[in-house]
Write a protein that holds these residues in place. Sequence first.
Motif, short mmCIF file in Angstrom:
data_model
loop_
_atom_site.label_atom_id
_atom_site.label_comp_id
_atom_site.label_asym_id
_atom_site.label_seq_id
_atom_site.Cartn_x
_atom_site.Cartn_y
_atom_site.Cartn_z
N GLY A 97 0.82 -1.22 0.00
CA GLY A 97 0.00 0.00 0.00
C GLY A 97 0.84 1.26 0.00
N ILE A 98 1.87 1.28 0.84
CA ILE A 98 2.75 2.44 0.89
C ILE A 98 3.49 2.60 -0.44
CG2 ILE A 98 4.84 3.38 1.97
CD1 ILE A 98 3.91 2.06 4.58
N GLY A 99 4.00 1.49 -0.98
CA GLY A 99 4.72 1.55 -2.25
C GLY A 99 3.84 2.00 -3.39
N LEU A 100 2.61 1.49 -3.41
CA LEU A 100 1.67 1.89 -4.46
C LEU A 100 1.35 3.38 -4.37
CD1 LEU A 100 0.19 0.51 -6.78
CD2 LEU A 100 -1.72 0.15 -5.24
N ALA A 101 1.14 3.88 -3.16
CA ALA A 101 0.83 5.30 -2.97
C ALA A 101 2.01 6.19 -3.39
CB ALA A 101 0.45 5.57 -1.52
N LEU A 102 3.21 5.83 -2.96
CA LEU A 102 4.38 6.63 -3.31
C LEU A 102 4.62 6.66 -4.82
CD1 LEU A 102 6.96 5.64 -0.54
CD2 LEU A 102 5.79 7.83 -0.81
#
Length: 103
Positions: A82-87
């Motif tokens: 989730g964090i990687g996708l958002a960044l």
Amino acid sequence: MSRKGYIFTNKDNAKKGIMATVLGVISITTLILIIHFSFLRKGVVPERYAAAMLITAIFSLTGIILGVIGFFEKEKFHLFPGIGLALNMIAIGLIGFIIYSGT
């Protein structure tokens, strides 16, 4: 008595999600540096900044793919995907804004 907070589970962090987060951090950092150095040069930027932005776009697209794959892994935590996708989505949006502003 306080609880210790132990979690007994077989879940593990998704390695593809961790890689997506790393690529997202690299992409955002590179874009911030490109923008900073562009302001220092008062808008006259060399071609190597464009090449760095192209490589950043490739990293971001790869990070988006890895983040989506990390979400579909079973028995894995979904924090890092989730964090990687958002960044990476923020990085792609920023690249699109820079290209749109330049034309």
